[in-house]
Design an enzyme around this catalytic site. Structure first.
Site, short mmCIF file in Angstrom:
data_model
loop_
_atom_site.label_atom_id
_atom_site.label_comp_id
_atom_site.label_asym_id
_atom_site.label_seq_id
_atom_site.Cartn_x
_atom_site.Cartn_y
_atom_site.Cartn_z
N PHE A 251 -6.36 1.91 2.98
CA PHE A 251 -6.11 2.28 4.11
C PHE A 251 -7.33 2.46 4.80
O PHE A 251 -8.31 3.52 4.59
CB PHE A 251 -5.32 3.79 4.19
CG PHE A 251 -4.12 3.59 3.15
CD1 PHE A 251 -3.05 2.50 3.30
CD2 PHE A 251 -3.98 4.51 2.05
CE1 PHE A 251 -2.06 2.54 2.43
CE2 PHE A 251 -3.24 4.55 1.23
CZ PHE A 251 -2.38 3.68 1.32
N ASP A 253 -10.26 3.43 6.65
CA ASP A 253 -10.66 4.70 7.45
C ASP A 253 -12.13 4.76 7.64
O ASP A 253 -12.64 3.72 7.25
CB ASP A 253 -9.89 5.75 7.14
CG ASP A 253 -10.52 6.42 5.53
OD1 ASP A 253 -11.29 5.66 4.89
OD2 ASP A 253 -10.19 7.35 4.91
N ASP A 327 -6.59 3.51 -3.41
CA ASP A 327 -6.80 4.55 -2.21
C ASP A 327 -6.53 5.90 -2.37
O ASP A 327 -7.44 6.65 -2.41
CB ASP A 327 -6.15 3.98 -1.06
CG ASP A 327 -6.71 4.61 0.39
OD1 ASP A 327 -6.51 5.74 0.49
OD2 ASP A 327 -7.63 3.98 0.95
#
Length: 354
Positions: A251, A253, A327
């Protein structure tokens, strides 16, 4: 009329197919990146690190719940709606000025960053506010949301107006599709890829896309983590048999890329590193921002591939660890080692996408 609808459908499908999926987007960016690079030795080192903990809960879907003790018990659909609300609002927690973070104290513990959001939502539930009910949050006012996110200090939750907009938008979509996240997501069957595609198609704020080197690419950070958190919640209920979870990537970020640099999986050019240390804010879609996120995605794909190879060669087994689980491991790792990696700047981008 039917012909017109069919033509519109074909055009929309053709448009969607022009956008590379997240994994292919990561590879596309990594192969062309000018300021962010994937280091093969770092990939191998982290694969070995993960191999050593391959049997621990930290590399399972159930590890998600342990990493987020503020999540409700998974026994009701309200818990699934909590996952939807939190992920719809899961973006941009970094402070505008160093040391000036929004803080929320809940049951004696003071939280910052993403956990501030979780604490505020859970606090609101205990105060009797129907924050997980789409009928409520589809019509919530900015003032009501500001009260829910009230901080212990003078620093408010960033991007309150944007959070209000995406939350009410998401609530309206759920009301149009059965009135709960469970009823909405069930339209995608039991397939993680179809779930992400459904979320991105129906809810504009989840449409995390950019253009890089003339190619339309995607990361779908919040859509993917929403599906992964749904999976984690369902696993805790004993219903986590969701197909095609391996389609998900990490993910992308700002916290996990920092960990990847710290672990020497990613390397930034001197120019980029200096810009980040100077506090430059990168706009969403900036080439350097896209390269940080794209190379992060692809490096985790390489780590996963290397890890699975180690499991096959040393254990004679098939590896079932996917990128989402990696993750789930790296994000808490970054939080636990934040002091050691404080010298590595995160990239700053104000965006609803992450």
């Amino acid at each position: 009329m039917l012909l017109v609808y069919f033509q519109v459908y074909l055009c929309s499908r053709a448009f969607m197919e022009l956008v590379l999926p997240p994994r292919e987007s990561g590879q596309f960016v990594a192969e062309r990146s000018r300021d962010v690079f994937v280091d093969d030795e770092g990939v191998q080192r982290v694969a070995e690190m993960l191999y050593a903990v391959r049997h621990s809960d930290s590399l399972t879907a159930s590890g998600w719940k342990k990493a987020n003790p503020l999540a409700p018990e998974p026994t009701s659909d309200q818990a699934l709606n909590w996952v939807f609300v939190v992920n719809t609002l899961n973006f941009s927690f970094w402070p505008g000025k160093k040391g000036e973070e929004c803080k929320v104290t809940y049951k004696g513990t003071t939280y910052t960053g993403y956990m501030t959001l979780c604490a505020a939502i859970t606090r609101a539930m205990e105060e009797g506010l129907a924050i997980t009910d789409p009928k409520y949050f589809s019509q919530i006012t900015v003032e009501e949301l500001g009260h829910i996110f009230r901080s212990d200090n003078e620093t408010p939750m960033p991007m309150l107006q944007e959070r209000h907009q995406v939350l009410t938008e998401g609530g309206r979509v759920l009301l149009e599709h059965g009135g709960s996240f469970r009823s909405f997501i069930s339209q995608a069957g039991n397939n993680a890829q179809k779930m992400v595609e459904l979320i991105v198609e129906k809810i504009p704020s989840y449409r995390d896309e950019a253009t890089y080197e003339g190619q339309r690419i995607s990361f779908y950070k919040r859509a993917q983590i929403l599906v992964a958190d749904f999976w984690g919640m369902m696993e805790a209920r004993g219903e986590g048999d969701i197909l095609n979870m391996d389609w998900l990537t990490m993910f992308a970020d700002y916290r996990v890329p920092q960990a990847l640099v710290y672990l020497k999986v990613l390397c930034y050019s001197d120019v980029l590193m200096q810009s980040l240390k100077d506090g430059e804010v990168l706009s969403s879609g900036d080439r350097r921002e896209v390269e940080i996120r794209g190379c992060s995605v692809w490096s985790v794909e390489l780590i996963k591939s290397r890890l699975c190879k180690l499991v096959q060669e040393r254990d004679g087994q098939t590896c079932n660890i996917n990128s989402a689980v990696i993750d789930f491991y790296l994000w808490p790792y970054a939080k636990q080692h934040h002091k050691e990696m404080a010298h590595i700047p995160i990239h700053h981008t104000r965006s609803v996408y992450y």
